[in-house]
Structure formats: C-alpha cells, structure tokens
Design a protein around this motif. Structure first.
Motif, PDB file in Angstrom:
ATOM      1  N   LYS A  95       0.861  -1.184   0.000  1.00 39.52           N
ATOM      2  CA  LYS A  95       0.000   0.000   0.000  1.00 39.52           C
ATOM      3  C   LYS A  95       0.894   1.229   0.000  1.00 39.52           C
ATOM      4  N   GLY A  96       0.529   2.238  -0.764  1.00 38.67           N
ATOM      5  CA  GLY A  96       1.329   3.448  -0.833  1.00 38.67           C
ATOM      6  C   GLY A  96       0.479   4.693  -0.952  1.00 38.67           C
ATOM      7  N   VAL A  97       0.917   5.756  -0.316  1.00 36.66           N
ATOM      8  CA  VAL A  97       0.237   7.053  -0.380  1.00 36.66           C
ATOM      9  C   VAL A  97       1.261   8.100  -0.793  1.00 36.66           C
ATOM     10  N   SER A  98       0.866   8.999  -1.674  1.00 38.12           N
ATOM     11  CA  SER A  98       1.768  10.055  -2.092  1.00 38.12           C
ATOM     12  C   SER A  98       0.972  11.315  -2.389  1.00 38.12           C
ATOM     13  N   ALA A  99       1.698  12.423  -2.450  1.00 34.32           N
ATOM     14  CA  ALA A  99       1.091  13.709  -2.809  1.00 34.32           C
ATOM     15  C   ALA A  99       1.976  14.371  -3.848  1.00 34.32           C
ATOM     16  N   VAL A 100       1.362  14.991  -4.825  1.00 35.86           N
ATOM     17  CA  VAL A 100       2.091  15.681  -5.876  1.00 35.86           C
ATOM     18  C   VAL A 100       1.332  16.961  -6.210  1.00 35.86           C
ATOM     19  N   GLU A 101       2.071  17.983  -6.621  1.00 38.35           N
ATOM     20  CA  GLU A 101       1.428  19.230  -7.022  1.00 38.35           C
ATOM     21  C   GLU A 101       1.184  19.218  -8.525  1.00 38.35           C
ATOM     22  N   VAL A 102      -0.079  19.155  -8.913  1.00 39.87           N
ATOM     23  CA  VAL A 102      -0.461  19.289 -10.313  1.00 39.87           C
ATOM     24  C   VAL A 102      -0.907  20.742 -10.515  1.00 39.87           C
ATOM     25  N   PRO A 103      -1.121  21.182 -11.753  1.00 41.58           N
ATOM     26  CA  PRO A 103      -1.398  22.610 -11.964  1.00 41.58           C
ATOM     27  C   PRO A 103      -2.472  23.188 -11.057  1.00 41.58           C
ATOM     28  N   ARG A 104      -3.543  22.443 -10.818  1.00 43.36           N
ATOM     29  CA  ARG A 104      -4.662  23.002 -10.055  1.00 43.36           C
ATOM     30  C   ARG A 104      -4.506  22.840  -8.551  1.00 43.36           C
ATOM     31  N   GLY A 105      -3.432  22.208  -8.097  1.00 41.76           N
ATOM     32  CA  GLY A 105      -3.222  22.089  -6.663  1.00 41.76           C
ATOM     33  C   GLY A 105      -2.741  20.718  -6.263  1.00 41.76           C
ATOM     34  N   ILE A 106      -2.698  20.492  -4.949  1.00 44.21           N
ATOM     35  CA  ILE A 106      -2.157  19.249  -4.420  1.00 44.21           C
ATOM     36  C   ILE A 106      -3.102  18.084  -4.704  1.00 44.21           C
ATOM     37  N   LEU A 107      -2.545  16.972  -5.147  1.00 41.95           N
ATOM     38  CA  LEU A 107      -3.314  15.780  -5.509  1.00 41.95           C
ATOM     39  C   LEU A 107      -2.817  14.632  -4.651  1.00 41.95           C
ATOM     40  N   PHE A 108      -3.720  13.996  -3.919  1.00 40.63           N
ATOM     41  CA  PHE A 108      -3.364  12.872  -3.058  1.00 40.63           C
ATOM     42  C   PHE A 108      -3.726  11.552  -3.749  1.00 40.63           C
ATOM     43  N   HIS A 109      -2.781  10.607  -3.747  1.00 39.86           N
ATOM     44  CA  HIS A 109      -2.984   9.274  -4.319  1.00 39.86           C
ATOM     45  C   HIS A 109      -2.863   8.247  -3.204  1.00 39.86           C
ATOM     46  N   ASP A 110      -3.716   7.263  -3.191  1.00 40.91           N
ATOM     47  CA  ASP A 110      -3.665   6.182  -2.204  1.00 40.91           C
ATOM     48  C   ASP A 110      -4.001   4.884  -2.929  1.00 40.91           C
TER      49      ASP A 110
END
Length: 735
Positions: free
Chosen positions: A646-661
């Motif tokens: 299981k993995g969780v990450s956050a990345v900044e895309v143009p419209r803002g922070i995007l959380f993936h889980d």
C-alpha cells in the motif's frame, strides 16, 4: 455496524466527564467511527476504567465534583505514561491549559465542540499513543542491544523531557561563568587558531578571554570531540587463559561551548546512530559526560550555506543555548544538566519579555544572513549519475513542468485574458490583440510538444510507469527542447506585460482563508515535499485524510474538503504563499512586477501566481536539461517485481495538491484506490468566496450580466478542470 471482533482490536477511548450529554455524545460519535469507548462520570471511576481497559486516548473534564481533572491527569500519567490525554472543559484558561500541558495533556477541547474537532483530536491522540509505544519499544530494544554488547558497561542516558527556562547573563557575567567552569573542569570552546589569524577551531580554553562566540565557521566541527581519532576498545589478558573484555572510558566531565545549531543537528544524528542504529557504549559514555552550550550565529562565512539548508534552528540537543542580544546573552536552559551547570557556576536572572523579544529579532537576523548563499547543487539529486536512469525523479519533474506550462498557459491565455479585457472569449481578443493571441498559441503549442516528448502524448501521459519511464528523449531532442524553452521566455514576458496592463480589472477582493500545498526544503515543490498550511503545521502525505476531511453537501455530487477552517484553497496561489522564497530569480522578478507577496488572500491573483509558475517551470526545465546532458544519457532496462503493498503520495499538479492512495495484491493488481483531487478541495472555498463577494458586487450598481460575469471570473480564477467542471453560471435573481 462494528463487529465484536473489530471492537476487540479497536483503539480504546475513555471519556471522563460529569455531564451525561457530553459523555454519551462522545461515546456515540466515537463508537460510530470504530473506537471502543468507555465513559465515567467522575475521576475515581475514570481511573479504575483506565486501569481496566488500557486506553490509547483519554478525554478528561477539568471541572468535576470530587477529584478535579488536573489530579486525574497526574494519576493517569502514573498508570500509563504513553496514553494520549485530552482535556475537555467549558472553563478553559491559559493557566489551566499550561498546567494540563505540563502534566502531559496533548490537546484541548473547549465546550461546546464540533464532531469534526472531536474526531480530529482523538485521531491525533491515537497516533501520538502509537508513536509513544513505538519509541518505548525501540528504547527497550536499544538497551537490550547494549546489554548484549557489554553487560558490564554503565551507559549514561540522554536527558529526559525538561521544562525549558530562559535566563539572562551580562557579557561580564558570562565571562565569569566560563572562568569558573575552566577552574573546575575541561572546557572546549571556539578560539582563533593563531592570535593574529581569523581562522577558528574548537580547542581547550585556558581563560574566558580566548572564547570567540562571534565566529563564523570552524576548521573542524565540534563532533570531533565525540569521535576521537584513537581509542582503546578492547583489553586483552594473555597467558594460559587469555581473556578479552570491552573497555569503556567516559573521561572527565567536559563542557563544549559555542556550538552552532547546524553542528548540533549533526551531533543529534550521531546520537541516534550510536544509540539506536549501531549502539556504541564508548560514544554514549563520552556523551553522558559532555554538556553542550550552543550559541546562535552572529555572522556567516561567505561560503556558508546552512541557512539555505534549513539548519539555522535545532529542536533539541543543547543543554544551554546562548543568544547575543547586545551587551547580554539570553540563556535557554534545555536540560537538567544545563540547569545544574548554571546553578553551580553563576547566578542568572530570569529573562524579561523585552529580552525575549530581542532574542527573537537576533535569531531572525541570523536566519536572514545565513540564507544569503544557496547550494549550487541539490543533494537530493546526487549522485549525478543517477540522472541517466529511467527511474530518476528528474524525468518526473520534467513531466510536471510540461503539464504545468500546458495548463497554466491555456488558462491564463484563453480564459483569464478575455476576462481581463472585458470580452466574452478569446475569439474577439484575437481581433483586438492578434500578436498577443499568437504568442499564447505559440507558448501552448510548445508546452504540448514538450509533453509529447517527455510523457509520450499531449494529455494523460503514458511513459510514466512503475519503475520509471518506458522511454526517455535523446540528446538531440533535449537540445531542441532547451532552445524552444529559451525562446519561450520572451513570449512569457510579453504575456506578463499584457496581464500587468489589465490586472487592475480584477476585483479588489480579499477573504482570509487557509492555503494548503506541498512545502519544499531546497526547491519550489511540484514533485515532492511535506504537506504544509499557512495556518501552521506540516504532515506526511499519509495523513491526507486528516488534512482533507472530505464530506458531501446536498447541492453537489462532488465531495468538499476542509481542514482547520470551514474551507481551504489549493493551487498556484497556495504554492506561492507557502514557498515564495524558493522561486527561481526570473519567477521572483515576475512576482515583484505584480507586487505579489505572501500571504495573498485575493483568489483572483491565482491567475498571476500561475503566470509566475510558468516562468518557474521554464527556467527550471532548462536547468534540468543542462544537468541531464552534462551527466549523459544511458538507456537502462528495468524490471518491476509485483508484490502486495500500500502506498500514499502527494504531488502538485497545476490546479493544486493531488493525493494518491493505492493498494496492490500479490499479483500487482490494484485492489483499492483513493484520490483527493484539487478541484474538489477548492469547492468549499469557492462557495465561501462567492458568498463574501456577492454583497460587494450587487451593491455598487452592477447589472445582472456584470454580476454573473464577475462570479464566473471568481470560479475561473480557481482554474477548475476544463472538461469536467463548471465555467458558466446561471444566476437566479430574487427581489
């Protein structure tokens, strides 16, 4: 419904409050979330319950008949030092809060409190309890390892938690303090290598006059006194019955004075390494005999970069910490060892509020001059050879830059500019400003082709896969892209000049809110960083549920989000507000052109922040290409072996922070997934901005079409997804 099996494994929570409504309300709310909740109406029953159920979290009312909440807290701490204690009360005062925190309470709930707040503080308490138990377990393992290594060695433990005090010494008083220590024990301090030279070293002091606390940097760091070049580790007895035994020499009590915060950070890292990772009784024995007196820098070497690395402040480690406030020193007492040293060799007075303010100014000044030099390289990208490979983050950064340029140029050029020019769309703008529209088209085409080159296609990249990229560009491709990026900068400057001429057409609207984005350490964060907030705090991406707190509303099928307030904003303005100092020079110049400074609360300025980020992405892309070409390109095959995880990450895309889980099974199949997208995180903030803006636009003579247009501009300022969100409003006016 929570099954009995799940209840047995659920975290236990005890609520002690004399108000039945509070007790039962907490029980119902917490039980619904899967906690195993027990309640008690007074302190004695609460203590018995704590002993019985062994909770992870306890909520205690301060004002109860019989035993009051503070006494209950003290006794709970004796029963279980790791339980997270939360105070709930309708009579909160600063004095009671401080007392409760000293006893060990980790948070406060003021009556009446909302369900969301209750769940938030309990969740944080659960995590605190888990970490406390984990630390205790690691400490037990460390001690066992030390016992196994040298059973007859007495290890000097590091100081426990200590109530910090602040004192003050005059310059003469400090000199007397040092002289008295020198007469009684070994004192190591900063002195000049030669009387006529300005080269500094840590060495034994023969008198206080030799001490130089105004130094910039020493030839060797102070940790050399904890890592001697030669030491006896094992003693052997030869003869008919040879024996060997470890030898530990703690040495005499020693004071190390004049340590800067960045060197204390290094010593703290050594402490962890030598006490947990690789237990070393010799090191710990020396460490136990050492008292460290730190000092805030008053100047920095031209070659120093500690400020740019965020090493100007250290959370712990010093026994005493000096700050020069001009003619006197504020002394922060950070340990029992430091307090004993101060009491034995001098009489220090309590620091006044004015002196504490002077210390704050001195530390701010130290941070300022310590940040004047930045590293010419980024440690996160070393060694450089790794840039040749498919799995290096430099390629993901280039992909994000391509996406950022694409999205921001489209939004600023095709949506924001027509709004600023007072026309319905980019079509009439092409007639009134043909060259500017051509420039926007040229920039957008370049960004599309950059995405094609790095990501495999213009939208929805396909080359980014587990393990890296399926294909990377050739050197010729990168040289061509670098040339096009260089030519794009003047085009961006032309767009910036046009926006600057029209930016006064944005409404002068502000509403204070919270901004959330990744926060970088060394570079403006698109690719990585810790989640941060303008309201304070920092969290790993794995804590995203506590940050976003998603919920649904009757009028929308999209989820909404909130954190410390009723709403928050993500996107270019949020990134700018939290990372202004990390912008590259040309991007800073553009921000200055518009007078854009953090923290800016005008959502319409999100469009300007997007323009600033276009310059950031263009300049950083050129830098990355230079680094890639300097190290050379090498095609490497990679293989990914599927496994469950299981993995969780956050990345900044143009419209803002995007959380993936994501969660995968043994075959590498995705079995669970969750994403929290930027547009949804902005919904509540858009709603509250609209409610605050509407009275202003309806009360100054605007007609219905103008009101609709201004409200549409507000929505568009947030740059919601073009293909899946609303850019057109139908407003119903009621008399």
């Amino acid at each position: 419904m929570v099954t009995e099996q799940r209840r047995e494994t659920a975290v236990a929570v005890v609520v002690v409050d004399d108000e039945e409504s509070i007790r039962e309300g907490c029980r119902q709310t917490l039980d619904a979330q899967g906690y195993r909740t027990s309640v008690a109406e007074d302190g004695l029953k609460g203590l018995r319950m704590v002993e019985q159920v062994k909770p992870g979290v306890v909520l205690v009312d301060l004002k109860m008949p019989g035993m009051d909440g503070l006494e209950v807290l003290k006794r709970i701490r004796q029963i279980d030092p790791h339980v997270a204690m939360i105070v709930i009360t309708g009579y909160a005062t600063v004095e009671s809060a401080v007392t409760a925190m000293k006893i060990g309470a980790c948070d406060y709930l003021n009556k009446p409190f909302k369900t969301e707040k209750l769940l938030s503080v309990v969740a944080e308490g659960v995590e605190r309890n888990r970490l406390g138990k984990r630390v205790a377990s690691l400490e037990s393992e460390r001690k066992q390892a030390l016992n196994n290594f040298a059973a007859d060695v007495t290890v000097v433990e590091r100081p426990k938690a200590f109530e910090v005090a602040t004192k003050v010494l005059t310059a003469r008083g400090l000199a007397s303090f040092v002289e008295r220590m020198i007469a009684d024990r070994s004192v190591i301090g900063v002195r000049t290598k030669e009387p006529t030279e300005d080269h500094f070293v840590f060495a034994s002091l023969e008198g206080a006059s030799q001490l130089r606390l105004d130094y910039d940097v020493t030839i060797l760091p102070p940790k050399k006194y904890l890592l001697p070049p030669c030491e006896v580790l094992v003693e052997f007895e030869l003869g008919g019955d040879p024996k060997a035994r470890p030898r530990v020499e703690a040495g005499a009590p020693t004071v190390l004075i004049g340590v800067h915060p960045y060197d204390m950070i290094a010593i703290n890292q050594l402490d962890v390494l030598m006490s947990q990772t690789n237990p070393d009784p010799n090191y710990l024995a020396r460490r136990g005999m050492l008292t460290i007196i730190g000092v805030d820098p008053v100047r920095a070497s031209k070659k120093a970069f500690w400020g740019g690395m965020g090493c100007d402040v250290v959370e712990n480690g010093f026994d005493l910490w000096l700050t020069d406030i001009g003619g006197a020193y504020v002394v922060e007492v950070d340990s029992e060892k430091g307090a004993a040293l101060l009491d034995k060799y001098t009489e220090a007075q309590d620091a006044t509020e004015e002196q504490l303010q002077a210390r704050s100014k001195a530390r701010a000044k130290a941070k300022e001059f310590g940040s004047t030099r930045q590293l010419d390289f980024r440690p996160a990208e070393l060694p450089g050879l790794l840039r040749r490979f498919f799995d290096h983050g430099v390629w993901a950064k280039q992909a994000l830059h391509a996406e950022n340029l694409q999205s921001h140029v489209l939004h600023v050029g095709y949506l924001a500019l027509p709004d600023l020019a007072g026309v319905g769309s980019v079509i009439p703008l092409a007639s009134s400003h043909p060259e500017e529209v051509k420039t926007v088209i040229r920039l957008h085409r370049m960004a599309n082709e950059m995405s094609d080159l790095v990501c495999g296609r213009t939208t929805h990249p396909q080359r980014l896969v587990p393990g890296g990229f399926t294909r990377i560009p050739s050197e010729t491709d990168l040289l061509t892209l670098k040339d096009r990026l260089g030519k794009a900068v003047p085009d961006l400057q032309a767009v910036a000049e046009l926006v600057k001429a029209l930016v006064g057409n944005f409404p002068a609207f502000q509403r204070e809110t919270e901004y959330i984005a990744l926060v970088g350490q060394e570079e403006y964060p698109f690719y990585d960083g810790q989640v941060g907030s303008t309201d304070g705090g920092g969290w790993p991406a794995s804590a995203y549920r506590q940050i976003t707190n998603e919920y649904v509303v009757p009028h929308s099928t999209a989820k909404h989000a909130k954190h410390k307030r009723d709403s928050y904003m993500v996107g270019a303005l949020a990134r700018f507000n939290l990372n202004t100092e990390l912008l590259l020079p040309i991007a800073k110049q553009v921000a200055d052109l518009f007078g854009l400074k953090a923290i800016n609360y005008n959502p319409f300025m999100n469009n300007v922040a997007q323009l600033v980020e276009c310059f950031q992405s263009a300049e950083d892309s050129i830098r990355l290409i230079d680094e890639i070409l300097q190290d050379g390109l090498k095609a490497e095959k990679f293989k990914v072996e599927p496994k469950a995880g299981k993995g969780v990450s956050a990345v900044e895309v143009p419209r803002g922070i995007l959380f993936h889980d994501y969660e995968y099974d043994e075959q590498g199949r995705c079995v669970n997934a969750n994403m929290v997208i930027p547009t949804n995180q902005n919904h509540a903030n858009i709603q509250l901005d609209m409610e605050a803006l509407l009275p202003a636009v309806t009360g100054n003579g605007n007609g219905r079409e103008q009101i609709e247009h201004i409200l549409e501009m507000l929505v568009r300022a947030y740059d919601p997804c073009v293909s899946c969100s609303t850019h057109l409003l139908k407003v119903r006016f009621e008399q």
